[in-house]
Structures are given as structure tokens and as C-alpha cells.
Design an enzyme around this catalytic site. Structure first.
Site: not given
Ligand SMILES: Cc1ncc(C[n+]2csc(CCOP(=O)(O)OP(=O)(O)O)c2C)c(N)n1
Ligand SMILES: Cc1ncc(C[n+]2csc(CCOP(=O)(O)OP(=O)(O)O)c2C)c(N)n1
Ligand SMILES: [Mg+2]
Ligand SMILES: [Mg+2]
Lengths: 325, 359, 325, 359
Positions: C60, C129
Site C-alpha cells: 500500500e 475487514h
């Protein structure tokens, strides 16, 4: 009791912890040979050795990640991040790991890492040596967030942090590292978390502040006193857990609140305080809640004196709040 | 309170350099158990009896070979695919199934997705999802062990994709500088979800990345339990001798999907899969065991049968275990609940009592 | 007009942008061959090639850092972060670089990066998540933060984001990626930033929500209607810049406010809304401001239905707020 | 509006492989100017005329050698110590001093600490403080240039310590995978503030780290302007030929403190410093120029005199430039101010008018 500056008090807390508990160790950039860029760890490597006061490579990810591993194993690591502005490479470790380890393991793995870091403006540090991003961490369940505003609290809260069972982000107001001297108890002085301190009593307006904003708030309150406005100044000290009781009790008394912090206003820590009042003290409020904060911009360099809340701006807000109806 | 596992004997503390012939069958038994449980879990997920699952098929030899080379006192920092490591470690199918279900027997207290488990008493640290974070933890724990002078190693598990993570870089660099007793065990299964290895990095292999940190990197055939065991045992011996960390790249292949949410046909060919299926580590080890006379076909069938029975029994027990209590979500955020959180817990209990929230 | 799900609308927005502007490109993990783990980028690599729909290594930091470089050079990168929970390795890039580039360069270097990412609970994703950490970004001056709650807005806001001059964090409510279908204008449909939408008018209580909480809020409002409580439901859509006017106007009308979000309460986005009311609408408030939010814990797995605000919990808070005096 | 610089001629777009003899004197002139300005800035900081300063002494040859090998269209992503690169680039002392002072001539609008500058028209990207972040930017910009088919390279500057950063790892990995036209120019000055190289990494050198990403790494004597120039020109030619990135490790030494806040005597010995002072890149180049008959002692004195005069003039101009207006802090947060920010600006102006805030 010894007269110390705030940064000396931090140093003494670290010294105390290293002396009395073999599980305590320090790690970070330039903390050893150099004694820290603000000298917070001065002399400690010499006294306790390079295995307990560890100079690390230039990686905040590594510093916090390694500290987590040490904490899981049972040590009490105290990690230094050189400036709060440089904590972001470790943000994943802090948010995903430090804050959630105990929870996700069902309580099997406490993760008592202390992360100390200087924060805030006033030293002409520009965008990247001035930030106050406490709100990010206060919004992260699992972390405790502590900000001392004077030498005695700095020592007492840091020792509490080191021996706490939970991870603690310990924000040191670098602007007042050396500007204030105060009496600091010798030895294992501890100041409990979750307790705000009423620094000045007053009946007209409650002023909530922490860290380097404290002296400004007090100065404002003193200036207003001659105008007949009695401000109560509360030093939050412990942003998480927050001493809700103290906040509510003060506003129930005064009916008016001014919240002060250096960080940008939008979604800053002050928003939570104002929300708390709107939720639990609405019927006591006689005037709109005011926030005196940094502006919603990055932190500037040449004009930091315009950006940073000062005593005059705080006094102005308190005065306005006291008169509103 | 250690858990009574019905799995094969876990390894002794003293670990020899090579996997002795008499442990080969143990290795195979663990692999059979892992494969059996894996298949069952995939079915359970399809049936909606567990919510999600990350399979390990193709990686059994690498995991068992590695785990058998470790002592129980060595600390393991897993990713999410290390079922066989957990089984070798002595963590029982029942305990794992409790976690997959998230019931009151789950020591993670129902907080994590399946596959994200850990058990302090097994020195098997609770996993998280963000890839790589366990790597720096393993290094920090190794530094702590150094300081305590504990004769152990720490081992972290991660995939090929995770070599691109921040923590890989930070962790290996710290390990090199502090010469920590750490084994970096990379299961290179050639994919990070859909991304093939060639697009993950341009380095000739993953082991060579250790050069950047000044310690050895080793490539090993991860389909061969013996080679893996040897490599790990050597790395462990080096670490204990104060010679520092090792990066081991075990070359394997993920035979199944990345997870039950994944459809691998989108990104890899049937031909490639077939090629690797032919190298199935279980078939290979079975073949060797048969050849060496350590196993008979009939005994093999018995092993599979026993594994199935064990998993079936564990599943029945896990499914009979009561659910977790709702207000438990307020525990373990901190060592003790601060007042504001206690207030939220009370509020939540009230909402549950009033039927506004369902348990 | 075409009937689409929210994730399809995202896909169509990306398709539209790629078709009409050669400077637009997409990068992220599994966005190409795989079409994204939620299929948001399905078919795009096939149509526009692997140089415009780029599968990146698992980093990322790299995704956002590279996107910044592209934006500085003049392209319009749209970076996907697979789950908001995995954005933290890029946090330094986002907070230090994306948000501050224009400012620190005195306006020389705009940094118009769009970061799209699915957020929120309701898909049994557990701690990692399911997160809703919009408050971190909303507190970061220099970023815009956008959250659509329906397919048409998803397309219109995303196209606005891609062609905006500023960096945008675009949060997609994955829980309702496929559960709602709605009419979506074809072509270059744009929805402006900074404008909330009144989804349901009402006179008694203002309910502020966004993203996946919208359907819950509407459901609550509808249920209450039969009890004689008329809730006004406002979809904020644009968290930064916030449509202050709409918020204040609604509360001036109703005198009561309930704020809904999935994120933990403490220092969440709702705190800013409540603070705004305490500052600028205090005299209109007839009842304490209520927040219906995730609890101050990490996000749980098995018990996410207890954690996540639902229509019943919202209705309960609205009812209580309507009756308070 | 390009800035009129009085500095020596910047390089032409076409860059030869070797620094031609007739450019050697140019290189020296840039080094003299950089050294002169650096010394002046250290004095200015001590006098309180600028708030902070990061010196470059010892690193002039590396910087000038590198910068002279680049074309003006190449994009530069600096750290904070690249004064000589900026000067070669054509950024004038006046413009830089405006930034150090933070006055109304500062194109960063007084927002950044000294040394954190950048000028779009010089393809010199504005620096930030967090180390390493510019590395991934350089890679992304190179990907953009690839896409636009622009025949340029991107060059990022960073120190030895920064090889431990997240962005180093991510940036070099992306560069390897996408074969970007990027030069990673590492000035290894042996310290990251107080941390010596041996404690930063256990790798034998820094260039070898490129192996992990599948492209070449080169070690070069950073005290020698010619070697540096050659290495960079080669890397640039490779990049433009589509052969991908190069990591260059220029071995230098920081002769001064890390910054004006630093006291290097705390962490390094006088003897070590003396050893490196003897290798001063300016003395070395001067010696070569004298030997080759490209310079006379008297001309050298003239060069220094000219540099001092140029800096003195620039300083006078910069100090005569008015301060920045206070309400400018509300500009450039966004392309245009959202209503809430405009409200804060108005509030701030009122506070300024009422004397509650001082301009
Ligand atoms: C920081 C982060 N980004 C993205 C993800 C989503 N994700 C989960 S697993 C995975 C691929 C991991 O690949 P690899 O390391 O090769 O391990 P494998 O799954 O193949 O065993 C990705 C991208 C994540 N978990 N963490
Ligand atoms: C992420 C981050 N952490 C810490 C710092 C503080 N810091 C500034 S410069 C520096 C050392 C950098 O060393 P190196 O990369 O060798 O460059 P040099 O200063 O020697 O040129 C440090 C630790 C920073 N700027 N950014
Ligand atoms: Mg993989
Ligand atoms: Mg250096």
C-alpha cells in the site's frame, strides 16, 4: 523533590524505570549514544548499556513492530518516535497490532508497549515537526493516550504508563520541554490515568486544555480574572481514558465551556469533548461550546504564531462565551 | 490448562539436523490430518457452517517440515495459512474448529475471522490479517529472548507477496543489525491472491533478498518435507549458536483458492494447476514411504480414516459448544474496562434485554 | 439510465473515466486480471490494457506513493486499497504527502490522487475487514472524504472525485455493494461535493448518516412514522467538505439530532457533527444530541450484529430523542 | 516565469557519458558556490537570521556530479540536503534564501522549514521531512513518464539511513517490477543523525540492496565528481534505453553536523572527522584542476570571491523582501477554500485586526 524541566522529568522517569525493573528497555532513533535529539534519554545508554537503551535503524515500522514482539515476550519496551510527525510509518503497527492484540487474542496477549513522542508546535518546526495528531490515536480503541503539561505529571504519568498493562501513547509537549521548571517527586512517583486536574478553580467558564496549551489557558484565565471573569482551567492529562466526571462536573457548575487544543479543529479531540457536553450536559449549557484550536490547514512555518492558539485568543473566546446568552 | 490433542506426537525439544526416518511417518500423519481437516473446512464453508476459510493444500510438506524442526519453546508467528504448523504444534482440531465457528470455546472469543488464531500456551502467537506485521514481532520477540538469554528461536511465516510489505523490510533489517535468532520462513506459493510471483518482484528469487540485510537466504523445495526440515534445523542451529537469522524460501504451490472468496481460474491456467497437482507433497511423501517400506497401502487408508474420524469428532464437539455471550465484545479492549466503556456495555445489555439488539 | 448495484456503478464510473480521459489510470492489488476482490474493476484491464489498469505488488505504501508521483506528473491515478483496514501501511503517504503536497509547495504541486476503498462491517469480516476509520482522514486537512450510499451517488461522486483538483478518499460501503439496485444515469454523471441529500423529510428529529448506515436510518425512520415520529434523514455523502448548512438547517427545524455511524463513538466523525451543533445550533437544541455508533472496541467477528448499529437501535435513539425535553 | 540565476551555466539537455574536461571547471564553480552558500547559511542560522539549516559540506562532488549528468527535463525528487543539486539546476541563491527566510518571495509561501523547497519549473519537486517518501514518488512519476512516452528519467536523492525506510523498499520493488526509468541516488554519508552505517544495516554495502529488486546497484566514490558523473550518465542512458532503474551508492562523508540542531561530537571522533576532511571533495577537484592546468590559484580566489559576492547580493535582496501575509496560511489547503475554511480565514483576519493575533 527536585526542580526539573519537563524533559528532565521524562529522563528521570525513564531512569527510575530502568533502575527498578529489568524488563524495561528503551528503543528508538538516536536514543543511545546521542541521548535523543531532545536529550530525553541523555546518559541512559551509558548507565544501562546498549542492550537496554537501543539505537535502532531508521524505521518506525521496525521500532514499533519490534517493541510489540518484546512486549508479547514479556518485556516492557518504551519506544521513542523522534517526532509525532514521524509516527505514521508505524501507524499500521499501532492501529492494527498494538491497539488490537489483547482483543484479538481474547486476552491472551497483552501488548504493553509505551510509545513516547514529542508533539506540537511552537518550535518553528513547520509542517513536519509540529503536528498534534492525538485525535487519530484517541479514536483507536485499545490505546491509552496521555499528555502531561508539567514536569511532575510528566514523570508520574510516564511511570504509570510504563507499568500499565495496556499500550500507551505518551505525548510530550516539546514546546515546554525546557520552558517550565517544577518540583518533581523523587523515586517511583506515579500519577494515575483517567484523572483530570483542576489547575485553577472558577465559576464562570470551564476551560479544557492539555499539554503545551495549559500555560496559555492559565495565562488567559489570569488575565480575565481582572475583568471579573473567573475561568476554571482543567488539565485533561489523560485523553484516553477521559475523566468524563470532571468534565461534566465543571460544566454543570459553570454552564459554559471553552475547549483548547493545537490540532486542527475538524474532528479534533475537542469535538469529542463538545459532543460529550451536547449529549450529557446539554441542559446545563448556557452558551455555545467554543473551540480554540489550530486551523484546518497543515501546520505552517513562518506564521506558526498565527496558527497556534495563544493566551489572547483563548481569553477572547472565554470572554465571548462568558457573555453569551 | 494444556489441551489434549489426539494428533500425532509433537516434536521433542531436542531437534536433530535431519528428519530421522522414524519421524517421517509422523510427518506424513500430520500432513494427512491437515489435508483432511482442510477439505472438511472447505465443505463447512460451502455449507455455511463456517463463514470463511483459507486453505493450505500444497503447502503441507513445507509447514510440517518446518514445524517438526522446532522445539515447543520456540515462538511461532504465523500468517493465516499455517494449519499444519498449528497441528504439529499440538493445537487440536477441536480448538481450531471452535475458532472457525467463533463459539464460546474459541480462545479468541469469537473476535476474529477463521484462520486468525493463536494460543499462548503453545507459543503460537495470535495472527492478524494485515500481511507482514508478524515479521517485526518475531524479531522483537527474538531480541527479548536474547535479553533473557532464553535458548529459543522465533519463526515467522509469510508468503511471497508479503516480501513486498513494509514489515518484511524493517524486520529483516533489524534482524540483520541485531543478529537475532529468527527464522524467516517464506512459503513462496507463487501467487499473492491473483498476482503471480514475476509481477511481485523482479528479483531472481526471494531468498536472495536476505543479501540486502547481510545474512543467508536459502531456497528449498517446499514440496519435500525432508529438505525443508533440514533447512530449518540448520537455520535453527545457527540462530542458537548466535550466528543470526536466516531467510528460507520454501517453493510450494497453492493448489486451492486463496480463500473461499477467491476463484483462481480467473488468473491461472488449468494446465499450470495440473502440473503442480502432479507434485502433490502428500503423494510424494507417500510414494517415498511406500518405497522405503515405512508404509503399506492398507495402513495409509487407515491413516486417512483415523484423520477423518478425528476431525468428525472434533467438529461434533465444536458445533455442540455454546455460542459466545454478546457482552463479551467489551472485554479485553483494555486490561480493565474504563468507565465510558463500562457504560457502553451496560447500554448494550439493556438493548439486548429490550430486544433492540439480538444476541 | 441503467439499473445497477453500487459496485457496478463504481465500475461504470471507472469505465467512463478511463474512456474519456487518457490521463486516468487505475492501480492496486488484484485490480487487473482478477478484476478486484469485489469485482469493482471487472473487465477494465481487458478493455484498457495493463498499462492503465495496473496490478501492483503487495504494498500500500507503494500504491499510494506511486500514485502521488503520477499525480505530480499530471496523470489522474485512481488507487484501490483492497480494504480500508489495509490502508495503514500507506498512512504516512496519505497524511504526510497526499494531504500536504499542494500546501507545502505553495500551490505548485496539486496532488489529485483518488483512493477508493471498501469500508465497513456487515460481511462477517472481523477486526480487519470491517473498519470505518473515516475520522482519521476527516481530521487530515487537505483531503476530501466522500461516502456514497446508493448506486447513482457512487457513480456521480466517483466521477467528481476523479476530475477534482484535490485528493479524495472515496469510501465504498461494501456491505451494500450488491444489496441495493438503483437507476444510474449513463455517461459522465457527476454529483457535486459538499452537498448533503435529504433522503426523507421530517419535522421531529434530524438523523444524520452516511454509507451503509443510510438504509438502516431510513428503515428506522419509516418504522417510527407509524408511531407518529417524523424523522428527517440526511445523507451526508461528503464528509469533507461537510455541508454545514444542511446540517444546521435541519436541526434548526427539528431541534433534535441523532447521528449514526459504524465507527467507534469516541472521537468518531459523529463527534464533529455534535460539536458543530453545540457550537452553532445550541439554542435550537431541544434534546441532547444522540450518537448511535459502533462501540469503543475493535470490530468483532461472531457478534458483529451486536456491534453494528441497526434500524432498531437507531429507531430507539430517535424515539428517545423525540421524547426528551 | 523562469528565474534569472547568476549561477554557472546549467547542463544542456544532451548529456555525454563522461564529464568533458571543459565542464570540470563548471563543476568546480558549482561546488564553490554551494560551499560558500552553505557556510553563509550556517552563520545566518547562528545569527538567528534563519531558523534552521541542514548543511551539505562533504557531499558537493556527489551532488554536482549527479546533477550535471541530468537533463533539465529530468525530474528531481530531493531529500533536504541537496543544495548543490538545486544550484546546478538553476535555482538561484536568492530564491533559496527566500525559502530559508520564509518571506513573500518564498514560493513555498513560508510554510516549510528551510531546506524543504521545490520549484515546478525546474522539475525539482518540493521536499518533505519524513524520510524516503520521495522514493516512491520518483517511481510513480517515472511510470507516468513511461505512459506519456516522455524521454526523461526521474532521480531521487536520499541518505544511507533512508535505505531502512518503507518507501525505499516499496519504491525499489515497484521500479524493478515496472522497469521504470529511475535513478536511486543514495548519498551514503555514513550517518543517519547519530547512527553509524554499521548499525543501520548489516548488508556489506548499500548498492547490493538492489539485488533484492532485480536491478543493478553501483558503488561510486562520491568524493570524485567525475566518477559520480559517469555512473549517473550510464544509469541515465540505461534508463532511457528502457533497461530500467539503477541504485547508485555515492560514498561520501558529512563534514558538518546533521543540522544546526545537531552536535556531531557526541557520536563521532575528531580523528575520524580529520581523516575525511583530508578527502574534501573541493580540495581534491581543485588539485586536479590545477594539475590539469584548468585552473590557476589566482583564478580560484576569484571564483570564491565571485561566489561570496553572489550570495551576499542574494541575501541582501532576500532580506529586503517583505514578509508573507498572515492570512495566506489558508491558501492551498485545497484548490479552493471550502466554506468552513473560509469562515476560519475570516475569523483569523478579525483576530488579527483586533490585535488578538499578531501578524
Ligand atoms: C496490508 C495488507 N494488504 C492487503 C491484504 C489483502 N490480502 C490478503 S492475503 C493477500 C495476498 C498475500 O499473498 P502472500 O504473501 O503470497 O501469501 P499467500 O496468501 O499466498 O499465502 C492480500 C493481498 C492484506 N491482508 N494486508
Ligand atoms: C520517517 C522519519 N523518521 C525520522 C526522521 C528524523 N530524521 C531526519 S533526518 C534523519 C536521518 C536521515 O539519515 P540519512 O538518510 O542517512 O540522511 P542524511 O541526513 O545523513 O543525509 C532522521 C532520523 C524523519 N525525518 N523521518
Ligand atoms: Mg503467496
Ligand atoms: Mg546519512
Amino acid at each position: 523533590m527536585t526542580d526539573l524541566t519537563l524533559v528532565q522529568a521524562v529522563n528521570r522517569a525513564l531512569h527510575e524505570a530502568l533502575s527498578t525493573d529489568p524488563d524495561v528497555l528503551i528503543l528508538g532513533e538516536d536514543v543511545g549514544v546521542n541521548g535523543g535529539v531532545f536529550r530525553a534519554t541523555e546518559g541512559l545508554q551509558k548507565e544501562f548499556g546498549s542492550e537496554r537503551v537501543i539505537d535502532t535503524p531508521l524505521s518506525e515500522t521496525g521500532i514499533v513492530g519490534a517493541a510489540v514482539g518484546m512486549a508479547l515476550y514479556g518485556l516492557k519496551p518504551v519506544a521513542e518516535i523522534q517526532f509525532l510527525d514521524f509516527i505514521y510509518p508505524a501507524f499500521d503497527q499501532i492501529v492494527s497490532e498494538v491497539a488490537k492484540f489483547r482483543y484479538r487474542s481474547g486476552g491472551q496477549y497483552p501488548c504493553h508497549v509505551v510509545i513516547r513522542t514529542p508533539y506540537g508546535g511552537g518550535i518553528k518546526g513547520g509542517l513536519y515537526h509540529s503536528q498534534s495528531s492525538e485525535a487519530y490515536f484517541a479514536h483507536t480503541a485499545g490505546l491509552k493516550v496521555i499528555v502531561p503539561s508539567n514536569p511532575a505529571d510528566a514523570k508520574g504519568l510516564l511511570l504509570t504508563a510504563i507499568h500499565d498493562e495496556d499500550p500507551v501513547l505518551f505525548l510530550e509537549p516539546k514546546r515546554i520541554y525546557r520552558s517550565v521548571t517544577g518540583e518533581v517527586p523523587d523515586g517511583d512517583h506515579r500519577v494515575p490515568f483517567g484523572q483530570a486536574a483542576t489547575v485553577r478553580e472558577g465559576s464562570d467558564v470551564s476551560v479544557f486544555a492539555y499539554g503545551a496549551m495549559l500555560p496559555q489557558a492559565v495565562q488567559a484565565a489570569e488575565a480575565l480574572s481582572s475583568e471579573g471573569v473567573q475561568a476554571e482551567v482543567i488539565d485533561l492529562r489523560s485523553l484516553v481514558p477521559l475523566d468524563e466526571k470532571a468534565v461534566l462536573a465543571s460544566v454543570e457548575k459553570t454552564g459554559r465551556a471553552v475547549i483548547v487544543h493545537e490540532a486542527p479543529r475538524f474532528c479534533g479531540y475537542g469535538a469529542e469533548l463538545a459532543a460529550l457536553l451536547a449529549e450529557k450536559a446539554l441542559y446545563s449549557l448556557k452558551a455555545p461550546v467554543a473551540r480554540v484550536t489550530g486551523f484546518d490547514t497543515p501546520f505552517p512555518y513562518a506564521l506558526e504564531h498565527v496558527y497556534l492558539p495563544n493566551a489572547e485568543r483563548i481569553a477572547h473566546a472565554v470572554r465571548t462565551t462568558a457573555r453569551a446568552s | 490448562m494444556p489441551d489434549e490433542s489426539t494428533a500425532p506426537t509433537p516434536p521433542a525439544a531436542e531437534v536433530p539436523g535431519e528428519l530421522p526416518r522414524d519421524r517421517l511417518l509422523d510427518a506424513y500423519r500430520f500432513m494427512v490430518l491437515a489435508r483432511t481437516m482442510d477439505e472438511r473446512c472447505l465443505t463447512l464453508q460451502r455449507q455455511g457452517r463456517i463463514g470463511f476459510y483459507v486453505p493450505l493444500q500444497g503447502q503441507e510438506a513445507a509447514q510440517v517440515g518446518c514445524a517438526l524442526a522446532l522445539a515447543p519453546s520456540d515462538w511461532i508467528f504465523p500468517a493465516y495459512r499455517e494449519l499444519a504448523v498449528a497441528l504439529v504444534r499440538g493445537i487440536s482440531p477441536k480448538l481450531l474448529l471452535d475458532q472457525f465457528i467463533g463459539n464460546s470455546g474459541d480462545e479468541m472469543k469469537g473476535r476474529q475471522m477463521p484462520n486468525h488464531y493463536g494460543y499462548r500456551r503453545f507459543n503460537y502467537v495470535t495472527a492478524s490479517s494485515p500481511v507482514g506485521t508478524q515479521i517485526t514481532h518475531a524479531v522483537g520477540a527474538a531480541m527479548a529472548a536474547q535479553r533473557r538469554k532464553d535458548p529459543i528461536v522465533t519463526v515467522c511465516f509469510f508468503g511471497d507477496g508479503t516480501t513486498s510489505s513494509n514489515d518484511f523490510h524493517a524486520g529483516l533489517n533489524f534482524a540483520g543489525v541485531f543478529r537475532t535468532p529468527t527464522i524467516f520462513f517464506c512459503q513462496n506459493n507463487r501467487y499473492a491472491i491473483s498476482l503471480p510471483l514475476e509481477r511481485q518482484t523482479h528479483s531472481p528469487n526471494l531468498a536472495v533478498k536476505a543479501t540486502a540485510y547481510g545474512f543467508p537466504g536459502v531456497v528449498v523445495d517446499g514440496m519435500d518435507v525432508v529438505s525443508v526440515h533440514t533447512a530449518v534445523a540448520e537455520a535453527r542451529a545457527r540462530a542458537l549458536a548466535g550466528e543470526g537469522p536466516t531467510l528460507i524460501e520454501a517453493q510450494v504451490y497453492r493448489l486451492g483458492p486463496h480463500s473461499t472468496s477467491d476463484d483462481p481460474r480467473r488468473y491461472r491456467s488449468d494446465a499450470e494447476l495440473a502440473e503442480w497437482k502432479a507434485k502433490d507433497p502428500l503423494a510424494r511423501l507417500k510414494h517415498d514411504l511406500l518405497a522405503q517400506g515405512l508404509l503399506e497401502e492398507s495402513a495409509d487408508a487407515g491413516l486417512w480414516e483415523a484423520a477423518r474420524a478425528e476431525v468428525t469428532k472434533a467438529l461434533a464437539e465444536a458445533e455442540a459448544t455454546p455460542p459466545i455471550t454478546p457482552e463479551s465484545i467489551f472485554d479485553d479492549v483494555y486490561a480493565s474496562r474504563p468507565p465510558a466503556l463500562e457504560e457502553q456495555r451496560v447500554e448494550c445489555l439493556r438493548l439486548l434485554q429490550e430486544g433492540i439488539l439480538k444476541p
